[in-house]
Motif scaffolding. Sequence first.
Motif, short mmCIF file in Angstrom:
data_model
loop_
_atom_site.label_atom_id
_atom_site.label_comp_id
_atom_site.label_asym_id
_atom_site.label_seq_id
_atom_site.Cartn_x
_atom_site.Cartn_y
_atom_site.Cartn_z
N UNK A 21 25.21 -3.53 22.98
CA UNK A 21 25.63 -4.15 21.73
C UNK A 21 27.10 -4.49 21.92
N UNK A 22 27.41 -5.77 21.95
CA UNK A 22 28.80 -6.22 22.12
C UNK A 22 29.40 -6.46 20.74
N UNK A 23 30.50 -5.80 20.48
CA UNK A 23 31.23 -6.02 19.24
C UNK A 23 32.40 -6.94 19.56
N UNK A 24 32.31 -8.17 19.09
CA UNK A 24 33.35 -9.17 19.34
C UNK A 24 33.90 -9.56 17.98
N UNK A 25 34.87 -8.77 17.53
CA UNK A 25 35.39 -8.93 16.19
C UNK A 25 36.90 -9.15 16.25
N UNK A 26 37.43 -9.96 15.35
CA UNK A 26 38.86 -10.26 15.34
C UNK A 26 39.69 -9.07 14.86
N UNK A 27 39.08 -8.16 14.12
CA UNK A 27 39.76 -6.96 13.63
C UNK A 27 39.38 -5.78 14.53
N UNK A 44 35.72 -20.05 17.05
CA UNK A 44 36.39 -20.29 18.33
C UNK A 44 35.41 -20.49 19.49
N UNK A 45 34.11 -20.35 19.24
CA UNK A 45 33.14 -20.51 20.33
C UNK A 45 33.14 -21.95 20.83
N UNK A 63 29.43 -10.77 15.90
CA UNK A 63 30.60 -11.64 15.76
C UNK A 63 31.07 -11.66 14.33
N UNK A 64 32.32 -12.08 14.13
CA UNK A 64 32.76 -12.41 12.79
C UNK A 64 33.04 -13.92 12.74
N UNK A 65 33.37 -14.43 11.56
CA UNK A 65 33.52 -15.88 11.42
C UNK A 65 34.69 -16.45 12.22
N UNK A 66 35.74 -15.67 12.44
CA UNK A 66 36.87 -16.15 13.24
C UNK A 66 36.47 -16.34 14.69
N UNK A 67 35.72 -15.40 15.22
CA UNK A 67 35.25 -15.51 16.61
C UNK A 67 34.24 -16.65 16.71
N UNK A 68 33.37 -16.76 15.71
CA UNK A 68 32.35 -17.83 15.71
C UNK A 68 33.01 -19.20 15.75
N UNK A 108 36.65 -8.89 23.77
CA UNK A 108 37.48 -9.92 23.16
C UNK A 108 36.75 -11.25 23.10
N UNK A 109 35.88 -11.48 24.10
CA UNK A 109 35.06 -12.69 24.15
C UNK A 109 33.61 -12.29 24.36
N UNK A 110 32.68 -12.99 23.72
CA UNK A 110 31.27 -12.64 23.91
C UNK A 110 30.77 -13.02 25.30
N UNK A 111 29.92 -12.20 25.85
CA UNK A 111 29.27 -12.49 27.13
C UNK A 111 27.78 -12.66 26.85
N UNK A 112 27.39 -13.88 26.53
CA UNK A 112 25.99 -14.12 26.17
C UNK A 112 25.06 -13.98 27.36
N UNK A 113 25.57 -14.13 28.57
CA UNK A 113 24.74 -14.02 29.76
C UNK A 113 24.32 -12.61 30.08
N UNK A 114 24.97 -11.62 29.49
CA UNK A 114 24.66 -10.22 29.79
C UNK A 114 23.44 -9.70 29.04
N UNK A 115 22.98 -10.38 28.05
CA UNK A 115 21.86 -9.88 27.26
C UNK A 115 22.36 -8.92 26.21
N UNK A 116 21.45 -8.41 25.42
CA UNK A 116 21.82 -7.48 24.37
C UNK A 116 22.18 -8.21 23.08
#
Length: 139
Positions: free
Chosen positions: A4-10, A52-53, A45-50, A33-41
Amino acid sequence: MQTIQLVLSDASYARKLKQLLADNGNWPVSIKELPSFGKGGVVVLDDKVLSALASPPDFPDRVVLITRNEPAILSHAWDLGIRSVVYDSDTSSTLLLAIMSAWLRLPKVPQVSQRRVNSPNAPTPFQVLDPQSRSNRRH
């Protein structure tokens, strides 16, 4: 291994969420700090990270978005295929439920045993077993 990757601005909120997940099970959690979608799981995300994708996630079913209840954000998430949305005003149990639900939607990797043994009497995939003929052979 899926995580479970937590990619949150806070960062403080990410640490609290990681602790909450640890308190409620043995979840493999990492803060990124950045999502790794290739890793699975699952990717949380929060809206700030979203916003910036650079590109939409490959498998949006794995994404849980934590955001404000604003139509523009929700519309953008919908356009990207993200269906798991939790409002930042929701309870922590609602957030946990969304993450666990996304975890259960992950593709299952079949466990293959180290050693395979084929029995000479094993049925082929096309053979139909008749329970009555089996009981007749025992007599």
